[in-house]
Design an enzyme around this catalytic site. Structure first.
Site, mmCIF file in Angstrom:
data_model
loop_
_atom_site.group_PDB
_atom_site.id
_atom_site.type_symbol
_atom_site.label_atom_id
_atom_site.label_comp_id
_atom_site.label_asym_id
_atom_site.label_seq_id
_atom_site.Cartn_x
_atom_site.Cartn_y
_atom_site.Cartn_z
ATOM 1 C CG ASP A 101 42.733 44.920 35.771
ATOM 2 O OD1 ASP A 101 42.339 44.358 36.695
ATOM 3 O OD2 ASP A 101 43.706 44.552 35.157
ATOM 4 C CG ASP A 124 40.532 36.254 37.090
ATOM 5 O OD1 ASP A 124 39.694 36.253 36.016
ATOM 6 O OD2 ASP A 124 41.823 36.510 37.168
ATOM 7 C CD GLU A 172 44.699 39.344 36.764
ATOM 8 O OE1 GLU A 172 44.965 38.008 37.017
ATOM 9 O OE2 GLU A 172 44.260 39.533 35.824
ATOM 10 C CD GLU A 173 43.707 40.679 32.173
ATOM 11 O OE1 GLU A 173 44.554 40.213 32.039
ATOM 12 O OE2 GLU A 173 42.441 40.070 32.415
HETATM 13 ZN ZN ZN Z 1 41.126 37.519 35.110
#
Ligand code: ZN
Length: 423
Positions: free
Chosen positions: A92, A208, A185-186
Site C-alpha cells: 500500500d 522501507d 501498513e500506512e
Molecule cells: Zn513505508
C-alpha cells in the site's frame, strides 16, 4: 564457516527500473475509511502481478492469501541448517497525497540543481539537502501532482529484483529466505494479518527506510490515550450551580499540558512527547485524543501518570465532573527485542563494511511494521530503500540507492547463510 568469502553479482539496472515503474503506476493507496482488508483493490492487483512474477521465478509456495498478502520461500542452497530470514515490504501507499494516474518521470544523471517536476513544481536543494549527495544518479519522481509511491514500492522492487538475482545466480550462498508483501501498513494495519508461525523466520528486515546505508534499530514505544470528560448539561438559563461544562474542563486539561517541552513541536532526537491531536464534544461530554511517544517504554508510564495528575486537578476544579483515561498500547521500541538477537543488527552492519560503504544505525521517531513484529518475537530492523520525500507530491526515489540496497541484501543473505542454527 564464519569469514567465508562473499560476492556481489551485477544488478540488471533497466529491469529494476521497469519493474519499479510498473509497480508505482498501480494505485495502491490505503483507505483509512473502510474496515475491509486490504482497504483498497489496487493492493490485490499489485499482489497478483508480484505473484505471477514469483511463480515464473520458481519461488516455492508463492501465493496470495485471502487478505491480499503475498508469501513465498526461496529455498536454501547450503547444506546445513542456517537461520531463515524474512524480507518484508508493504504494497500500500500513503493516503496523504493523491495517488491516481501516477506518471513517473525518470531523471537520468541528475545535475544536482533544483529538481523540476513535469507540472512545473520544483523541489529546491534548500528544501531537500539530501539532493546534494545524489548528483549524477538516476532519480525517479512523480509528475508533481501525485505521490510517487516509492514508499514502499521501492522496497517491493528491491525484494523482487534481489530474488530474481539469487535465482539467476545459484552460486550465491543463501539460507531459506521468506518473502512477505504486506497490506495497509500506512494505516497501521500492516501486521494485522501476518501469521508469524506461517512465516517461520528467525529474523526479518523491512525494506522501507529512506536513502541509503541506514539500519534503523530503534523506534518509538507508543501508547494512545483517550481522555473522556463527562459533565452535566442543562439549559443555560437555569444553569447556575448546576451545569458542569465538559468542553471547558477539556480546555483546562489541554492548557495544563506542557507546550515548551514534551510536545512534538518542542522535541527532537531521543526526546519523547505527549501529543494531543484530537478533540470533540459539547457541554455534556468531551473527548481528547492523545499520543504518547518515547524511546524508553517506562517513560510512557510516567507520561500516563502525569496525565492522571492533571485530570485529578481538573476534576477538583469542576465539582461533579467525571474524567476517565483509557490507555491503549500501540507498539514498542524495536530495540527491546533486538537485544535477544544482536546478529540481526550486526550482520547488516558487517555487510556494509564488506561493501566498504558508509552506514549508520539510526532511530525512527515513529513506528514500523518491525516494531510490532519484533514485539511479537521476530526481530525486524528496517533497511534503506532509496525513498525520499515520502507521502508528498514531491516524492522521488533513487535508482542507484535501490541497486545498492539489493547488493547489500545479497551480502546479507550470504552472511546469514554462514550462520548455523543450534539444535
Ligand atoms: Zn513505508
Amino acid at each position: 564457516m564464519k569469514g567465508a568469502s562473499t560476492q556481489v553479482v551485477p544488478i540488471n539496472r533497466n529491469r529494476l527500473l521497469d519493474r519499479f515503474i510498473k509497480y508505482v503506476k498501480i494505485d495502491t493507496a490505503a483507505n483509512p475509511f473502510t474496515d475491509e482488508y486490504p482497504s483498497s483493490h489496487g493492493q490485490f492487483e499489485l499482489g497478483k502481478i508480484l505473484l505471477e512474477e514469483l511463480l515464473q521465478l520458481g519461488v516455492d509456495d508463492a501465493h496470495q492469501d485471502e487478505n491480499g498478502l503475498i508469501w513465498g520461500t526461496l529455498l536454501s542452497n547450503v547444506g546445513h541448517d542456517s537461520p531463515t530470514i524474512g524480507l518484508v515490504a508493504h504494497l500500500d501507499t500513503s493516503p496523504e497525497a493523491p495517488s491516481k494516474n501516477i506518471s513517473p518521470q525518470v531523471v537520468e544523471c541528475y545535475d544536482g540543481n533544483d529538481l523540476c517536476f513535469a507540472n512545473g513544481e520544483t523541489l529546491t536543494v534548500e528544501e531537500c539537502p539530501e539532493l546534494r549527495d545524489l548528483q549524477g544518479k538516476t532519480l525517479v519522481c512523480s509528475g508533481g501532482d501525485t505521490l510517487l509511491g516509492g514508499d514502499d514500492k521501492a522496497g517491493v522492487a528491491i525484494i523482487m529484483e534481489l530474488v530474481t538475482s539469487l535465482v539467476e545466480n545459484p552460486n550465491i550462498k543463501r539460507g531459506p529466505i521468506k518473502i512477505l508483501m504486506t497490506c495497509d501498513e500506512e494505516i497501521g494495519r500492516g501486521t494485522d494479518k501476518i501469521d508469524l508461525q506461517k512465516l517461520n523466520a528467525n529474523v526479518a528486515y523491512t525494506i522501507d527506510g529512506g536513502g541509503a546505508g541506514v539500519v534503523d534499530t530503534e523506534t518509538f514505544s507508543a501508547d494512545a490515550v483517550r481522555v473522556h470528560f463527562k459533565g452535566k448539561n442543562i439549559h443555560p438559563a437555569i444553569a447556575k450551580g448546576r451545569m458542569v461544562n465538559a468542553i471547558r474542563a477539556a480546555g483546562d486539561f489541554l492548557a495544563k499540558l506542557p507546550s515548551d517541552e514534551c510536545s512534538p513541536e518542542s522535541t527532537e532526537g531521543r526526546e519523547g512527547f505527549i501529543h494531543a491531536y484530537g478533540i470533540s464534544g459539547g457541554v455534556g461530554e468531551a473527548t481528547i485524543e492523545i499520543l504518547l511517544r518515547s524511546f524508553e517504554t517506562v517513560q510512557l508510564t510516567e507520561f500516563a501518570k502525569y496525565l492522571t495528575e492533571i485530570s485529578d486537578q481538573v476534576r477538583q476544579q469542576f465539582p461533579g465532573l467525571e474524567v476517565t483515561l483509557e490507555i491503549t498500547k500501540q507498539y514498542r521500541n524495536l530495540r527491546d527485542s533486538l537485544v535477544n538477537l544482536p546478529a540481526a543488527v550486526e550482520l547488516p552492519c558487517r555487510a556494509f563494511e564488506l561493501l566498504a560503504r558508509p552506514y549508520e544505525r539510526a532511530i525512527i521517531r515513529g513506528g514500523t511494521d518491525g516494531s510490532q513484529l519484533s514485539e511479537k518475537g521476530l526481530p525486524t530492523p528496517n533497511l534503506s530503500s532509496g525513498q525520499h520525500q515520502i507521502h508528498s507530491t514531491k516524492e522521488f526515489a533513487c535508482l542507484d540507492e535501490m541497486i545498492e540496497a539489493i547488493e547489500h541484501l545479497q551480502i546479507l543473505a550470504q552472511l546469514w547463510a554462514n550462520e548455523r542454527i543450534d539444535h
